[in-house]
Design a protein around this motif. Structure first.
Motif, mmCIF file in Angstrom:
data_model
loop_
_atom_site.group_PDB
_atom_site.id
_atom_site.type_symbol
_atom_site.label_atom_id
_atom_site.label_comp_id
_atom_site.label_asym_id
_atom_site.label_seq_id
_atom_site.Cartn_x
_atom_site.Cartn_y
_atom_site.Cartn_z
ATOM 1 N N GLY A 157 37.169 -97.350 -40.929
ATOM 2 C CA GLY A 157 36.807 -96.381 -39.916
ATOM 3 C C GLY A 157 36.781 -94.962 -40.442
ATOM 4 N N VAL A 158 35.877 -94.165 -39.877
ATOM 5 C CA VAL A 158 35.764 -92.754 -40.228
ATOM 6 C C VAL A 158 35.617 -91.966 -38.932
ATOM 7 C CG1 VAL A 158 34.451 -90.989 -41.464
ATOM 8 C CG2 VAL A 158 34.647 -93.298 -42.433
ATOM 9 N N GLY A 159 36.595 -91.088 -38.693
ATOM 10 C CA GLY A 159 36.549 -90.221 -37.522
ATOM 11 C C GLY A 159 36.345 -88.785 -37.960
ATOM 12 N N TYR A 160 35.446 -88.089 -37.274
ATOM 13 C CA TYR A 160 35.088 -86.710 -37.622
ATOM 14 C C TYR A 160 35.644 -85.785 -36.554
ATOM 15 C CZ TYR A 160 31.918 -82.817 -38.814
ATOM 16 O OH TYR A 160 31.384 -81.613 -39.176
ATOM 17 N N TYR A 161 36.606 -84.941 -36.937
ATOM 18 C CA TYR A 161 37.267 -84.030 -36.017
ATOM 19 C C TYR A 161 37.011 -82.591 -36.460
ATOM 20 C CZ TYR A 161 39.604 -88.227 -34.339
ATOM 21 O OH TYR A 161 39.859 -89.464 -33.820
ATOM 22 N N ALA A 162 35.785 -82.127 -36.241
ATOM 23 C CA ALA A 162 35.391 -80.794 -36.683
ATOM 24 C C ALA A 162 36.258 -79.707 -36.040
ATOM 25 C CB ALA A 162 33.918 -80.546 -36.379
ATOM 26 N N GLY A 163 36.581 -79.863 -34.773
ATOM 27 C CA GLY A 163 37.389 -78.869 -34.067
ATOM 28 C C GLY A 163 38.805 -78.756 -34.598
ATOM 29 N N SER A 164 39.323 -79.840 -35.142
ATOM 30 C CA SER A 164 40.681 -79.846 -35.709
ATOM 31 C C SER A 164 40.662 -79.765 -37.228
ATOM 32 C CB SER A 164 41.421 -81.111 -35.274
ATOM 33 O OG SER A 164 41.552 -81.148 -33.865
ATOM 34 N N ALA A 222 45.810 -95.689 -42.334
ATOM 35 C CA ALA A 222 44.989 -94.547 -41.940
ATOM 36 C C ALA A 222 45.581 -93.253 -42.491
ATOM 37 C CB ALA A 222 44.893 -94.466 -40.420
ATOM 38 N N ILE A 223 44.690 -92.297 -42.696
ATOM 39 C CA ILE A 223 45.096 -90.979 -43.169
ATOM 40 C C ILE A 223 44.112 -89.954 -42.626
ATOM 41 C CG2 ILE A 223 43.777 -91.154 -45.323
ATOM 42 C CD1 ILE A 223 46.152 -89.706 -46.722
ATOM 43 N N ASP A 224 44.626 -88.776 -42.273
ATOM 44 C CA ASP A 224 43.794 -87.661 -41.823
ATOM 45 C C ASP A 224 43.806 -86.631 -42.943
ATOM 46 O OD1 ASP A 224 43.566 -88.995 -39.393
ATOM 47 O OD2 ASP A 224 45.207 -87.871 -38.465
ATOM 48 N N ILE A 225 42.606 -86.223 -43.387
ATOM 49 C CA ILE A 225 42.480 -85.409 -44.597
ATOM 50 C C ILE A 225 41.405 -84.342 -44.470
ATOM 51 C CG2 ILE A 225 43.300 -87.151 -46.235
ATOM 52 C CD1 ILE A 225 40.263 -87.847 -46.671
#
Length: 184
Positions: A164-171, A140-143
């Motif tokens: 998996g794809v997670g959407y963290y608009a606030g972060s 996993a990677i957050d980009i």
């Protein structure tokens, strides 16, 4: 000798030279043009300030020295522990760049996390960090990508259908992993 045979021989010669040298690049545009199967990624780490741009594979052949450098670059930035990043994660990132027709460097928020770091972040944030995070497995990677709307990055990641794809608009980041296909 046919033109096709000459081009193939030239490509194989370049590939053999790169493999012997470890293919740690950046390559010039003319060099990349002579190697149509070269797959390049570029990164900026938001916590360490480090930058890395390299060819990670020639076609389906991953370059061991490039993978080693990527493992080091994507290490746990809290502990310094280096994990083994799943090469399929690089395939996903490459696909995202292709989907977006973008050559911008990925801004890395988090790559590999050792179990201790993951546990500390999980407790300190009161949620948002999975107990069995795929970051601990190097999957996993957050980009984010400068100049690319986060929703476009999310959509390009989802179009890969590779995990998996997670959407963290606030972060201000998108999580991408090579686990089962899912979104949140």
């Amino acid at each position: 000798m046919s033109k096709l045979h000459h081009s193939r021989r030239r490509f194989l010669g370049h590939a053999a030279h790169l493999l012997a040298a470890g293919a740690v690049l950046p390559l010039t545009r003319p060099a990349m043009a002579s190697m149509p199967n070269a797959r390049l990624l570029a990164f900026e780490h938001t916590h360490t300030g480090e930058r890395l741009s390299l060819v990670f594979s020639l076609g389906d052949h991953y370059l061991p020295e490039s993978l080693r450098r990527l493992n080091l670059f994507l290490r746990d930035h809290y502990s310094g522990e280096v994990g083994n990043i799943d090469p399929q994660l690089f395939d996903l990132l490459y696909g995202i760049r292709q989907e977006l027709s973008c050559e911008t460097a990925f801004q890395v928020i988090s790559g590999y996390r050792c179990p201790e770091t993951n546990s500390r972040l999980r407790k300190g944030r009161g949620g948002g960090v999975a107990k069995r995070s795929l970051h601990m497995e190097g999957k996993a990677i957050d980009i984010r990508l400068a100049g690319v709307p986060l929703s476009d990055l999310r959509d390009a990641a989802m179009a890969q259908n590779g995990g998996g794809v997670g959407y963290y608009a606030g972060s201000d980041f998108v999580h991408v992993d090579t686990g089962r296909v899912r979104t949140w």
